[in-house]
Motif scaffolding. Structure first.
Motif, PDB file in Angstrom:
ATOM      1  N   ASN A  43       0.858  -1.177   0.000  1.00 29.51           N
ATOM      2  CA  ASN A  43       0.000   0.000   0.000  1.00 29.51           C
ATOM      3  C   ASN A  43       0.899   1.234   0.000  1.00 29.51           C
ATOM      4  OD1 ASN A  43      -1.970   1.959   0.418  1.00 29.51           O
ATOM      5  ND2 ASN A  43      -2.193   1.508   2.582  1.00 29.51           N
ATOM      6  N   ARG A  54      -8.959   6.324   5.550  1.00 30.44           N
ATOM      7  CA  ARG A  54     -10.120   5.426   5.566  1.00 30.44           C
ATOM      8  C   ARG A  54      -9.731   4.015   5.139  1.00 30.44           C
ATOM      9  NH1 ARG A  54     -12.728  10.034   3.444  1.00 30.44           N
ATOM     10  NH2 ARG A  54     -12.594   9.185   1.347  1.00 30.44           N
ATOM     11  N   PHE A  55      -8.832   3.905   4.177  1.00 27.72           N
ATOM     12  CA  PHE A  55      -8.418   2.609   3.628  1.00 27.72           C
ATOM     13  C   PHE A  55      -7.548   1.812   4.609  1.00 27.72           C
ATOM     14  CE2 PHE A  55      -5.465   0.154   0.836  1.00 27.72           C
ATOM     15  CZ  PHE A  55      -6.397  -0.724   0.314  1.00 27.72           C
ATOM     16  N   GLU A  56      -6.851   2.483   5.497  1.00 28.46           N
ATOM     17  CA  GLU A  56      -5.911   1.830   6.409  1.00 28.46           C
ATOM     18  C   GLU A  56      -6.558   0.704   7.217  1.00 28.46           C
ATOM     19  OE1 GLU A  56      -2.944   2.947  10.123  1.00 28.46           O
ATOM     20  OE2 GLU A  56      -3.760   4.540   8.894  1.00 28.46           O
ATOM     21  N   GLY A  57      -7.760   0.919   7.717  1.00 24.85           N
ATOM     22  CA  GLY A  57      -8.445  -0.106   8.498  1.00 24.85           C
ATOM     23  C   GLY A  57      -8.781  -1.337   7.671  1.00 24.85           C
ATOM     24  N   GLU A  58      -9.245  -1.126   6.450  1.00 28.56           N
ATOM     25  CA  GLU A  58      -9.570  -2.247   5.564  1.00 28.56           C
ATOM     26  C   GLU A  58      -8.321  -3.035   5.186  1.00 28.56           C
ATOM     27  OE1 GLU A  58     -12.629  -3.303   4.695  1.00 28.56           O
ATOM     28  OE2 GLU A  58     -13.379  -1.745   6.030  1.00 28.56           O
ATOM     29  N   TYR A  59      -7.249  -2.305   4.962  1.00 25.03           N
ATOM     30  CA  TYR A  59      -5.975  -2.945   4.601  1.00 25.03           C
ATOM     31  C   TYR A  59      -5.458  -3.787   5.767  1.00 25.03           C
ATOM     32  CZ  TYR A  59      -1.416  -3.332   2.307  1.00 25.03           C
ATOM     33  OH  TYR A  59      -0.270  -3.802   1.700  1.00 25.03           O
ATOM     34  N   LEU A  61      -7.270  -5.109   8.119  1.00 20.52           N
ATOM     35  CA  LEU A  61      -8.168  -6.252   8.256  1.00 20.52           C
ATOM     36  C   LEU A  61      -7.796  -7.342   7.255  1.00 20.52           C
ATOM     37  CD1 LEU A  61     -10.694  -7.491   9.561  1.00 20.52           C
ATOM     38  CD2 LEU A  61     -12.047  -6.329   7.799  1.00 20.52           C
ATOM     39  N   ALA A  62      -7.535  -6.957   6.025  1.00 20.85           N
ATOM     40  CA  ALA A  62      -7.120  -7.932   5.007  1.00 20.85           C
ATOM     41  C   ALA A  62      -5.813  -8.605   5.422  1.00 20.85           C
ATOM     42  CB  ALA A  62      -6.963  -7.244   3.652  1.00 20.85           C
ATOM     43  N   LYS A  65      -6.371 -11.297   7.928  1.00 18.13           N
ATOM     44  CA  LYS A  65      -7.129 -12.457   7.458  1.00 18.13           C
ATOM     45  C   LYS A  65      -6.393 -13.303   6.427  1.00 18.13           C
ATOM     46  CE  LYS A  65     -11.631 -10.641   8.484  1.00 18.13           C
ATOM     47  NZ  LYS A  65     -12.797 -11.441   8.686  1.00 18.13           N
ATOM     48  N   ASN A 110     -10.945   1.827  -3.953  1.00 22.17           N
ATOM     49  CA  ASN A 110      -9.985   2.101  -2.881  1.00 22.17           C
ATOM     50  C   ASN A 110     -10.665   2.582  -1.605  1.00 22.17           C
ATOM     51  OD1 ASN A 110     -10.664   4.704  -3.522  1.00 22.17           O
ATOM     52  ND2 ASN A 110      -8.612   5.382  -4.047  1.00 22.17           N
ATOM     53  N   GLU A 111     -11.946   2.375  -1.511  1.00 21.03           N
ATOM     54  CA  GLU A 111     -12.649   2.778  -0.299  1.00 21.03           C
ATOM     55  C   GLU A 111     -13.389   1.607   0.276  1.00 21.03           C
ATOM     56  OE1 GLU A 111     -14.861   6.401  -0.458  1.00 21.03           O
ATOM     57  OE2 GLU A 111     -13.488   7.225  -1.881  1.00 21.03           O
TER      58      GLU A 111
END
Length: 111
Positions: A43, A54-59, A61-62, A65, A110-111
């Motif tokens: 990233n 905003r994307f940092e949390g999703e990244y 989480l991925a 997992k 990207n969101e």
């Protein structure tokens, strides 16, 4: 007055990166670091970028997992020349590397 306080808090937060144990923080030595990993998702971000924040949390989480893949990030504000060498023109920008060599750009949302 409240607006100034909120803006100041947002600016302070935007300049901090949250340490994440599943994600490697890269530096200018990105190629050598990634060469030691079979598959890496990187990233490229700027700490002041609202989309990146905003994307940092999703990244993260991925990354938590899918542990078989190396997850990394590069602060493009600190490493501008490195991000330019990797053809990063906007943030966040996610790229896939295999053994340190560019494989593909992520083309999805990207969101």
């Amino acid at each position: 007055m409240l607006r100034r306080a909120l803006l100041a808090a947002a600016a302070a937060t935007a300049t901090q990166t949250t340490p994440t144990p599943d994600i490697i923080d890269l530096d200018a030595n990105i190629t050598n670091t990634l060469a030691t990993h079979e598959v890496a998702v990187v990233n490229f971000y700027a700490p002041w970028c609202a989309h990146c924040i905003r994307f940092e949390g999703e990244y993260a989480l991925a990354a938590s997992k899918v542990p078989l893949v190396t997850w990394a990030r590069l602060d493009c504000a600190l490493h501008r020349e490195t991000s330019e060498a990797h053809n990063v023109e906007g943030y966040p920008h996610v790229k896939l590397y295999r053994h340190g060599r560019f494989a593909m750009d992520y083309e999805g949302p990207n969101e």
